[in-house]
Structures are given as structure tokens and as C-alpha cells.
Motif scaffolding. Structure first.
Motif, short mmCIF file in Angstrom:
data_model
loop_
_atom_site.label_atom_id
_atom_site.label_comp_id
_atom_site.label_asym_id
_atom_site.label_seq_id
_atom_site.Cartn_x
_atom_site.Cartn_y
_atom_site.Cartn_z
N ARG A 39 15.60 12.55 -15.83
CA ARG A 39 15.80 11.13 -16.15
C ARG A 39 16.00 10.32 -14.87
O ARG A 39 15.53 9.20 -14.76
CB ARG A 39 16.99 10.95 -17.07
N VAL A 40 16.70 10.88 -13.89
CA VAL A 40 16.92 10.19 -12.62
C VAL A 40 15.58 9.98 -11.92
O VAL A 40 15.31 8.91 -11.37
CB VAL A 40 17.89 10.99 -11.73
N ASP A 41 14.73 10.99 -11.98
CA ASP A 41 13.41 10.90 -11.36
C ASP A 41 12.57 9.81 -12.03
O ASP A 41 11.88 9.04 -11.36
CB ASP A 41 12.71 12.25 -11.45
N GLU A 42 12.63 9.73 -13.35
CA GLU A 42 11.88 8.70 -14.08
C GLU A 42 12.40 7.31 -13.75
O GLU A 42 11.62 6.38 -13.56
CB GLU A 42 11.97 8.95 -15.59
N ARG A 43 13.71 7.17 -13.65
CA ARG A 43 14.30 5.86 -13.31
C ARG A 43 13.90 5.44 -11.90
O ARG A 43 13.63 4.26 -11.66
CB ARG A 43 15.80 5.92 -13.45
N LEU A 44 13.88 6.38 -10.97
CA LEU A 44 13.47 6.07 -9.61
C LEU A 44 12.01 5.59 -9.59
O LEU A 44 11.68 4.63 -8.89
CB LEU A 44 13.64 7.29 -8.70
N THR A 45 11.16 6.22 -10.37
CA THR A 45 9.76 5.79 -10.46
C THR A 45 9.67 4.36 -10.99
O THR A 45 8.91 3.55 -10.48
CB THR A 45 8.95 6.76 -11.34
N VAL A 46 10.46 4.04 -12.00
CA VAL A 46 10.47 2.69 -12.56
C VAL A 46 10.92 1.68 -11.51
O VAL A 46 10.32 0.61 -11.37
CB VAL A 46 11.36 2.62 -13.82
N VAL A 47 11.95 2.00 -10.75
CA VAL A 47 12.44 1.09 -9.71
C VAL A 47 11.36 0.87 -8.64
O VAL A 47 11.15 -0.27 -8.19
CB VAL A 47 13.73 1.65 -9.07
N ILE A 48 10.66 1.92 -8.26
CA ILE A 48 9.60 1.80 -7.26
C ILE A 48 8.45 0.94 -7.80
O ILE A 48 7.90 0.10 -7.09
CB ILE A 48 9.09 3.19 -6.82
N VAL A 49 8.09 1.13 -9.06
CA VAL A 49 7.02 0.32 -9.66
C VAL A 49 7.44 -1.15 -9.72
O VAL A 49 6.64 -2.05 -9.44
CB VAL A 49 6.65 0.85 -11.06
N LEU A 50 8.69 -1.42 -10.07
CA LEU A 50 9.17 -2.80 -10.10
C LEU A 50 9.14 -3.42 -8.70
O LEU A 50 8.76 -4.58 -8.53
CB LEU A 50 10.58 -2.86 -10.67
N ALA A 51 9.53 -2.63 -7.69
CA ALA A 51 9.48 -3.13 -6.31
C ALA A 51 8.05 -3.44 -5.91
O ALA A 51 7.78 -4.45 -5.26
CB ALA A 51 10.10 -2.10 -5.37
N LEU A 52 7.11 -2.59 -6.32
CA LEU A 52 5.70 -2.84 -6.03
C LEU A 52 5.25 -4.14 -6.69
O LEU A 52 4.55 -4.95 -6.08
CB LEU A 52 4.84 -1.67 -6.52
N GLY A 53 5.67 -4.38 -7.92
CA GLY A 53 5.33 -5.62 -8.60
C GLY A 53 5.87 -6.84 -7.90
O GLY A 53 5.19 -7.86 -7.77
N VAL A 54 7.10 -6.75 -7.40
CA VAL A 54 7.70 -7.87 -6.68
C VAL A 54 6.96 -8.15 -5.38
O VAL A 54 6.76 -9.29 -5.00
CB VAL A 54 9.19 -7.59 -6.41
N VAL A 55 6.50 -7.10 -4.71
CA VAL A 55 5.78 -7.26 -3.45
C VAL A 55 4.39 -7.85 -3.70
O VAL A 55 3.92 -8.71 -2.94
CB VAL A 55 5.67 -5.91 -2.70
N ILE A 56 3.73 -7.42 -4.77
CA ILE A 56 2.35 -7.86 -5.03
C ILE A 56 2.30 -9.24 -5.67
O ILE A 56 1.36 -10.00 -5.45
CB ILE A 56 1.64 -6.84 -5.94
N VAL A 110 0.84 -1.20 0.00
CA VAL A 110 0.00 0.00 0.00
C VAL A 110 0.87 1.25 0.00
O VAL A 110 0.60 2.21 -0.74
CB VAL A 110 -0.96 -0.01 1.21
N LEU A 111 1.93 1.23 0.79
CA LEU A 111 2.83 2.38 0.83
C LEU A 111 3.47 2.63 -0.54
O LEU A 111 3.50 3.76 -1.02
CB LEU A 111 3.92 2.16 1.88
N LEU A 112 3.95 1.57 -1.20
CA LEU A 112 4.54 1.73 -2.52
C LEU A 112 3.52 2.20 -3.54
O LEU A 112 3.82 3.02 -4.40
CB LEU A 112 5.18 0.42 -2.98
N ALA A 113 2.28 1.70 -3.45
CA ALA A 113 1.24 2.14 -4.38
C ALA A 113 0.95 3.62 -4.21
O ALA A 113 0.79 4.35 -5.20
CB ALA A 113 -0.03 1.32 -4.16
N VAL A 114 0.90 4.09 -2.98
CA VAL A 114 0.67 5.52 -2.72
C VAL A 114 1.82 6.34 -3.29
O VAL A 114 1.61 7.39 -3.92
CB VAL A 114 0.50 5.77 -1.20
#
Length: 69
Positions: free
Chosen positions: A27-44, A8-12
Motif C-alpha cells: 500500500r505504501v508503494d501504491e501511495r508513493l506512485t500516486v504522489v509521483i503521478v500527481l507531481a507529474l501532473g502539477v509539473v505538466i 521527463v524524469l517523473l514520467a520515466v
């Protein structure tokens, strides 16, 4: 005691980051967003909700494959 579900925290965080204006992202900000989305996928992924999402995506992919033949 307060407990926070990591998914839930990652989704928020993902929703909050995606609401920002595209022009304001580096570009760094976009990459960080991608890493967070991937982490959310691994958790879900191992959860029942994640398995349901995977099943729906598989159905969609097979429908697209059959439709292109």
C-alpha cells in the motif's frame, strides 16, 4: 553540463514503477506512485502540452455528458 527535465524524469519513474507486478506492491508503494503521478501532473499542467491534454479531456467529458442525455 547535464540538465534533466523534471517532467521527463517523473514520467520515466512512473513508467518504471507501473511496469512492476501488481502483486509485489504494498500500500505504501501504491501511495508513493500516486504522489509521483500527481507531481507529474502539477509539473505538466502549465505547459502547452498540458493545456492540450486538458483540452482533449474536456472534449471527451463533454462528449460523454452529451451521450448520456
Amino acid at each position: 553540463m547535464l540538465t534533466i527535465n523534471v517532467a521527463v524524469l517523473l514520467a520515466v519513474i512512473v513508467v518504471w514503477r507501473l511496469r512492476r507486478r501488481t502483486e509485489a506492491r504494498s500500500r505504501v508503494d501504491e501511495r508513493l506512485t500516486v504522489v509521483i503521478v500527481l507531481a507529474l501532473g502539477v509539473v505538466i499542467a502549465p505547459t502547452p502540452a498540458g493545456q492540450g491534454i486538458l483540452h482533449k479531456i474536456e472534449e471527451l467529458a463533454s462528449g460523454v455528458t452529451r451521450g448520456s442525455r
